[in-house]
Design a protein around this motif. Structure first.
Motif, PDB file in Angstrom:
ATOM      1  N   ALA A   9       0.816  -1.215   0.000  1.00  0.00           N
ATOM      2  CA  ALA A   9       0.000   0.000   0.000  1.00  0.00           C
ATOM      3  C   ALA A   9       0.850   1.267   0.000  1.00  0.00           C
ATOM      4  CB  ALA A   9      -0.929  -0.001   1.210  1.00  0.00           C
ATOM      5  N   GLU A  10       2.022   1.205   0.601  1.00  0.00           N
ATOM      6  CA  GLU A  10       2.903   2.360   0.643  1.00  0.00           C
ATOM      7  C   GLU A  10       3.687   2.490  -0.656  1.00  0.00           C
ATOM      8  OE1 GLU A  10       2.751   4.432   3.141  1.00  0.00           O
ATOM      9  OE2 GLU A  10       1.309   3.138   4.177  1.00  0.00           O
ATOM     10  N   GLN A  11       4.165   3.702  -0.932  1.00  0.00           N
ATOM     11  CA  GLN A  11       4.937   3.917  -2.150  1.00  0.00           C
ATOM     12  C   GLN A  11       6.257   3.160  -2.119  1.00  0.00           C
ATOM     13  OE1 GLN A  11       5.448   8.094  -2.968  1.00  0.00           O
ATOM     14  NE2 GLN A  11       3.452   8.247  -3.953  1.00  0.00           N
ATOM     15  N   ALA A  12       6.956   3.215  -0.990  1.00  0.00           N
ATOM     16  CA  ALA A  12       8.234   2.523  -0.869  1.00  0.00           C
ATOM     17  C   ALA A  12       8.001   1.044  -0.569  1.00  0.00           C
ATOM     18  CB  ALA A  12       9.075   3.158   0.225  1.00  0.00           C
ATOM     19  N   PRO A  13       8.845   0.164  -1.091  1.00  0.00           N
ATOM     20  CA  PRO A  13       8.658  -1.263  -0.844  1.00  0.00           C
ATOM     21  C   PRO A  13       9.118  -1.674   0.545  1.00  0.00           C
ATOM     22  CG  PRO A  13      10.656  -0.912  -2.116  1.00  0.00           C
ATOM     23  CD  PRO A  13      10.004   0.439  -1.969  1.00  0.00           C
ATOM     24  N   VAL A  14       8.629  -2.817   0.990  1.00  0.00           N
ATOM     25  CA  VAL A  14       9.141  -3.475   2.191  1.00  0.00           C
ATOM     26  C   VAL A  14      10.269  -4.395   1.734  1.00  0.00           C
ATOM     27  CG1 VAL A  14       8.613  -5.045   4.080  1.00  0.00           C
ATOM     28  CG2 VAL A  14       6.918  -3.352   3.342  1.00  0.00           C
ATOM     29  N   VAL A  15      11.415  -4.307   2.401  1.00  0.00           N
ATOM     30  CA  VAL A  15      12.612  -4.993   1.922  1.00  0.00           C
ATOM     31  C   VAL A  15      13.212  -5.853   3.029  1.00  0.00           C
ATOM     32  CG1 VAL A  15      14.876  -4.707   0.846  1.00  0.00           C
ATOM     33  CG2 VAL A  15      13.065  -3.070   0.363  1.00  0.00           C
ATOM     34  N   HIS A  53      15.857   3.829  -3.259  1.00  0.00           N
ATOM     35  CA  HIS A  53      15.823   5.277  -3.090  1.00  0.00           C
ATOM     36  C   HIS A  53      14.380   5.715  -3.274  1.00  0.00           C
ATOM     37  CE1 HIS A  53      17.499   9.369  -3.020  1.00  0.00           C
ATOM     38  NE2 HIS A  53      16.513   9.654  -3.862  1.00  0.00           N
ATOM     39  N   GLY A  54      13.736   6.098  -2.176  1.00  0.00           N
ATOM     40  CA  GLY A  54      12.331   6.446  -2.265  1.00  0.00           C
ATOM     41  C   GLY A  54      11.508   5.267  -2.757  1.00  0.00           C
ATOM     42  N   ARG A  55      10.764   5.483  -3.837  1.00  0.00           N
ATOM     43  CA  ARG A  55       9.916   4.435  -4.393  1.00  0.00           C
ATOM     44  C   ARG A  55      10.673   3.490  -5.324  1.00  0.00           C
ATOM     45  NH1 ARG A  55       5.377   7.485  -6.517  1.00  0.00           N
ATOM     46  NH2 ARG A  55       4.693   5.658  -7.668  1.00  0.00           N
ATOM     47  N   TRP A  56      11.940   3.788  -5.626  1.00  0.00           N
ATOM     48  CA  TRP A  56      12.694   3.038  -6.624  1.00  0.00           C
ATOM     49  C   TRP A  56      13.485   1.888  -6.007  1.00  0.00           C
ATOM     50  CZ3 TRP A  56      11.460   3.976 -11.478  1.00  0.00           C
ATOM     51  CH2 TRP A  56      10.921   5.231 -11.789  1.00  0.00           C
ATOM     52  N   SER A  57      13.419   0.726  -6.647  1.00  0.00           N
ATOM     53  CA  SER A  57      14.266  -0.411  -6.292  1.00  0.00           C
ATOM     54  C   SER A  57      15.039  -0.842  -7.526  1.00  0.00           C
ATOM     55  CB  SER A  57      13.431  -1.576  -5.750  1.00  0.00           C
ATOM     56  OG  SER A  57      12.479  -2.006  -6.701  1.00  0.00           O
ATOM     57  N   PHE A  58      16.253  -1.347  -7.311  1.00  0.00           N
ATOM     58  CA  PHE A  58      17.191  -1.578  -8.418  1.00  0.00           C
ATOM     59  C   PHE A  58      18.057  -2.785  -8.109  1.00  0.00           C
ATOM     60  CE2 PHE A  58      21.339  -0.948 -10.381  1.00  0.00           C
ATOM     61  CZ  PHE A  58      21.079  -0.418 -11.644  1.00  0.00           C
ATOM     62  N   VAL A  59      18.225  -3.671  -9.092  1.00  0.00           N
ATOM     63  CA  VAL A  59      19.140  -4.804  -8.966  1.00  0.00           C
ATOM     64  C   VAL A  59      19.994  -4.895 -10.222  1.00  0.00           C
ATOM     65  CG1 VAL A  59      17.761  -6.161  -7.344  1.00  0.00           C
ATOM     66  CG2 VAL A  59      17.342  -6.396  -9.806  1.00  0.00           C
ATOM     67  N   HIS A  60      21.151  -5.537 -10.093  1.00  0.00           N
ATOM     68  CA  HIS A  60      22.143  -5.616 -11.168  1.00  0.00           C
ATOM     69  C   HIS A  60      22.707  -7.029 -11.201  1.00  0.00           C
ATOM     70  CE1 HIS A  60      26.502  -4.341 -12.488  1.00  0.00           C
ATOM     71  NE2 HIS A  60      25.836  -4.881 -13.500  1.00  0.00           N
ATOM     72  N   ASN A  61      22.765  -7.592 -12.387  1.00  0.00           N
ATOM     73  CA  ASN A  61      23.478  -8.841 -12.649  1.00  0.00           C
ATOM     74  C   ASN A  61      24.608  -8.504 -13.608  1.00  0.00           C
ATOM     75  OD1 ASN A  61      24.389 -11.406 -13.316  1.00  0.00           O
ATOM     76  ND2 ASN A  61      22.680 -11.847 -14.672  1.00  0.00           N
ATOM     77  N   GLY A  62      25.840  -8.572 -13.115  1.00  0.00           N
ATOM     78  CA  GLY A  62      26.987  -8.253 -13.954  1.00  0.00           C
ATOM     79  C   GLY A  62      28.072  -7.562 -13.156  1.00  0.00           C
ATOM     80  N   THR A  63      29.100  -7.128 -13.877  1.00  0.00           N
ATOM     81  CA  THR A  63      30.248  -6.475 -13.261  1.00  0.00           C
ATOM     82  C   THR A  63      30.795  -5.430 -14.224  1.00  0.00           C
ATOM     83  OG1 THR A  63      30.836  -8.526 -12.111  1.00  0.00           O
ATOM     84  CG2 THR A  63      32.542  -6.842 -12.244  1.00  0.00           C
ATOM     85  N   LEU A  64      31.178  -4.279 -13.698  1.00  0.00           N
ATOM     86  CA  LEU A  64      31.858  -3.276 -14.509  1.00  0.00           C
ATOM     87  C   LEU A  64      33.339  -3.631 -14.599  1.00  0.00           C
ATOM     88  CD1 LEU A  64      30.290   0.108 -13.341  1.00  0.00           C
ATOM     89  CD2 LEU A  64      29.332  -1.699 -14.774  1.00  0.00           C
ATOM     90  N   ARG A  65      33.885  -3.586 -15.796  1.00  0.00           N
ATOM     91  CA  ARG A  65      35.294  -3.942 -16.000  1.00  0.00           C
ATOM     92  C   ARG A  65      36.200  -2.951 -15.275  1.00  0.00           C
ATOM     93  NH1 ARG A  65      37.763  -3.380 -20.092  1.00  0.00           N
ATOM     94  NH2 ARG A  65      39.132  -5.182 -20.046  1.00  0.00           N
TER      95      ARG A  65
END
Length: 287
Positions: free
Chosen positions: A44-50, A97-109
């Motif tokens: 119900a809230e804008q931000a997720p439960v994590v 960050h706020g309402r945003w959630s972000f995940v990454h699969n990989g690596t920066l060289r």
């Protein structure tokens, strides 16, 4: 090196099978990707439960406990195999960050060599939010910087703007890390959500999409403009059924708040005019 998972549905649904009981669930994959886990569920809230953990998901009872309780219309999950940054809670995905959630699969060289250059592209007001030591968290705040260059990041934004910001992040990072004449490319499979839209990119790692077993033709992605009942995005197919379509290299896919499917190519979103416009990094637009 990690594995990511995104779930977006017209109605709240359990994700326990995908995370725990499917033939190739995230729990099974965590036998290799053993350096932490995270699950973000929107309600119900804008931000997720994590919930986060730093151990292997397959041996952490909290992972199965949390998975069994999640019933949501939007879920973002991740299991980590550490390549940049120590195995500790602040480096576990999803990043928020706020309402945003972000995940990454990989690596920066050669991230240690390029870290300062990547951070220089993040607007100062967002840079101060970085808590961990991963390349992934810096990609997240670069994404928010690019998004904030056009839209307030604390409000609803068009799905096309999110796709463009992801593509610009990929292109800017690649321009720094992928030196001409050297082997290898930075791997940047990203997935981001604000609880309503969900967008994912593929670069140098596998990525698959499922819309459930009801589709007649499941060997290809849905046509752009198709309204879906459900979208599942994962680094690997989670079961043996023919319900998973591969995302092509340098593609960006996603759904808007109405679960309409979209499909772009990175070069179409981040053209050559991007690079003169990125310096200096400025504060994101806020309400």
């Amino acid at each position: 090196m990690c594995r990511l998972f995104g779930f977006r549905s017209a109605i709240p649904a359990a994700v326990h099978p995908s995370l725990v009981t499917e033939k190739n669930s995230l729990l099974i994959q965590s036998r290799e990707h053993k350096d932490g886990w995270g699950i973000a569920a929107y309600g119900a809230e804008q931000a997720p439960v994590v919930a986060h953990g730093v151990g292997p998901a397959h041996s952490d009872p909290d992972f199965e406990r949390v998975s069994s309780r999640v019933s949501s219309h939007t879920v973002v999950a991740h299991i980590r195999l550490a390549s940049v940054g120590a195995v500790e809670l602040r480096n576990s995905h999803p990043f928020l960050h706020g309402r945003w959630s972000f995940v990454h699969n990989g690596t920066l060289r050669e991230f240690a060599q390029h870290r300062a250059a990547v951070e220089a592209l993040i607007c100062p007001s967002l840079r101060t939010n970085i808590r961990g030591t991963t390349d992934s968290e810096r990609c997240f705040y670069l994404f928010l910087t690019r998004l904030g260059a056009r839209h307030p990041i604390d409000r609803k934004v068009p799905v096309e703007a999110v796709a463009r910001a992801l593509a610009e992040t990929m292109s800017l990072v690649a321009a720094i890390t992928d030196a001409a004449g050297q082997d290898g490319r930075s791997a940047m499979n990203f997935l981001v959500s604000d609880g309503e839209l969900m967008v994912a990119s593929r670069r140098n790692r596998t990525l698959f999409v499922s819309t459930g077993p009801s589709r007649d033709d499941v060997s290809t992605l849905p046509a752009p403009g198709t309204k879906l009942e459900q979208l599942v995005v994962a680094s690997e197919s989670l079961c043996g059924g023919p319900y998973w379509a591969p995302v092509a290299e340098e593609d960006v896919i996603g759904v808007d708040a109405n679960l309409v499917f979209h499909h772009w190519r990175v070069p179409e979103l981040a053209g050559p005019d991007l690079f003169p416009a990125v310096k200096p990094a400025t504060s994101p637009i806020v309400a």
